[in-house]
Write a protein that holds these residues in place. Structure first.
Motif, PDB file in Angstrom:
ATOM      1  N   THR A 191      -8.582  12.484  19.153  1.00 53.49           N
ATOM      2  CA  THR A 191      -7.418  12.800  19.975  1.00 53.49           C
ATOM      3  C   THR A 191      -6.242  13.258  19.116  1.00 53.49           C
ATOM      4  O   THR A 191      -5.524  14.183  19.480  1.00 53.49           O
ATOM      5  CB  THR A 191      -7.007  11.577  20.810  1.00 53.49           C
ATOM      6  N   PHE A 192      -6.061  12.627  17.972  1.00 50.43           N
ATOM      7  CA  PHE A 192      -4.976  13.023  17.067  1.00 50.43           C
ATOM      8  C   PHE A 192      -5.200  14.432  16.534  1.00 50.43           C
ATOM      9  O   PHE A 192      -4.268  15.230  16.446  1.00 50.43           O
ATOM     10  CB  PHE A 192      -4.847  12.023  15.926  1.00 50.43           C
TER      11      PHE A 192
ATOM     12  N   TRP B 296      -9.333   7.830  18.739  1.00 51.24           N
ATOM     13  CA  TRP B 296      -7.973   8.203  18.358  1.00 51.24           C
ATOM     14  C   TRP B 296      -7.992   9.324  17.329  1.00 51.24           C
ATOM     15  O   TRP B 296      -7.171  10.234  17.391  1.00 51.24           O
ATOM     16  CB  TRP B 296      -7.231   6.993  17.784  1.00 51.24           C
TER      17      TRP B 296
ATOM     18  N   ILE C  68      -2.712   2.422  24.123  1.00 49.46           N
ATOM     19  CA  ILE C  68      -3.969   3.090  24.471  1.00 49.46           C
ATOM     20  C   ILE C  68      -3.952   3.505  25.938  1.00 49.46           C
ATOM     21  O   ILE C  68      -4.329   4.623  26.281  1.00 49.46           O
ATOM     22  CB  ILE C  68      -5.170   2.171  24.179  1.00 49.46           C
TER      23      ILE C  68
ATOM     24  N   TYR D 267      -9.260  -2.755  19.211  1.00 47.11           N
ATOM     25  CA  TYR D 267      -8.262  -1.802  18.728  1.00 47.11           C
ATOM     26  C   TYR D 267      -8.788  -0.988  17.550  1.00 47.11           C
ATOM     27  O   TYR D 267      -8.500   0.202  17.438  1.00 47.11           O
ATOM     28  CB  TYR D 267      -6.971  -2.516  18.328  1.00 47.11           C
TER      29      TYR D 267
ATOM     30  N   TYR E   5       0.010   5.384  16.422  1.00 44.84           N
ATOM     31  CA  TYR E   5      -0.797   4.280  16.953  1.00 44.84           C
ATOM     32  C   TYR E   5      -1.323   3.347  15.869  1.00 44.84           C
ATOM     33  O   TYR E   5      -1.177   2.120  15.993  1.00 44.84           O
ATOM     34  CB  TYR E   5      -1.946   4.805  17.818  1.00 44.84           C
TER      35      TYR E   5
ATOM     36  N   ILE F 247       1.089   9.921  19.545  1.00 48.86           N
ATOM     37  CA  ILE F 247      -0.322   9.675  19.276  1.00 48.86           C
ATOM     38  C   ILE F 247      -0.515   9.269  17.813  1.00 48.86           C
ATOM     39  O   ILE F 247      -1.315   8.389  17.496  1.00 48.86           O
ATOM     40  CB  ILE F 247      -1.165  10.909  19.624  1.00 48.86           C
TER      41      ILE F 247
ATOM     42  N   LEU G 250      -9.895   3.375  17.191  1.00 50.04           N
ATOM     43  CA  LEU G 250      -9.500   4.362  16.185  1.00 50.04           C
ATOM     44  C   LEU G 250     -10.470   5.535  16.129  1.00 50.04           C
ATOM     45  O   LEU G 250     -10.090   6.626  15.704  1.00 50.04           O
ATOM     46  CB  LEU G 250      -9.408   3.713  14.802  1.00 50.04           C
TER      47      LEU G 250
END
Length: 94
Positions: free
Chosen positions: A22-23, A19, A81, A12, A48, A45, A16
């Motif tokens: 993507t963010f 992420w 995810i 996880y 997360y 999003i 990040l």
């Protein structure tokens, strides 16, 4: 049990990295203006890391008494995810 929690939480944390990209890219949802869908997409999003940290804390707090509940609680970021990844992949391919 502890190995599962540690390994899944390492995964996880490694999630990040994509992420963050993507963010940052998710704000392009506002290119056509503000809408409820755009706000919900960015919000889904963006939260997360909060859910990842919260589920990790809860899983570690209950892992001695309720092993099964700790595993289920620790799976929440994985579902996050998977669902966001599917949505992003669908948007990219269509």
């Amino acid at each position: 049990m502890k190995k599962y929690l540690v390994i899944s939480q390492i995964i996880y944390v490694l999630a990040l990295i994509p992420w963050l990209f993507t963010f940052g890219v998710s704000f392009f949802a506002f290119d056509s203006g503000f809408s409820v869908g755009s706000v919900l997409f960015v919000l889904a999003i963006g939260v997360y890391p909060i859910f990842m940290i919260a589920s990790s804390i809860v899983a570690w707090c209950i892992h001695k008494r309720h092993k099964r509940a700790a595993i289920i609680t620790n799976c929440v970021p994985g579902l996050w995810i998977g669902s966001i990844g599917t949505l992003v992949l669908y948007a990219y391919l269509s």
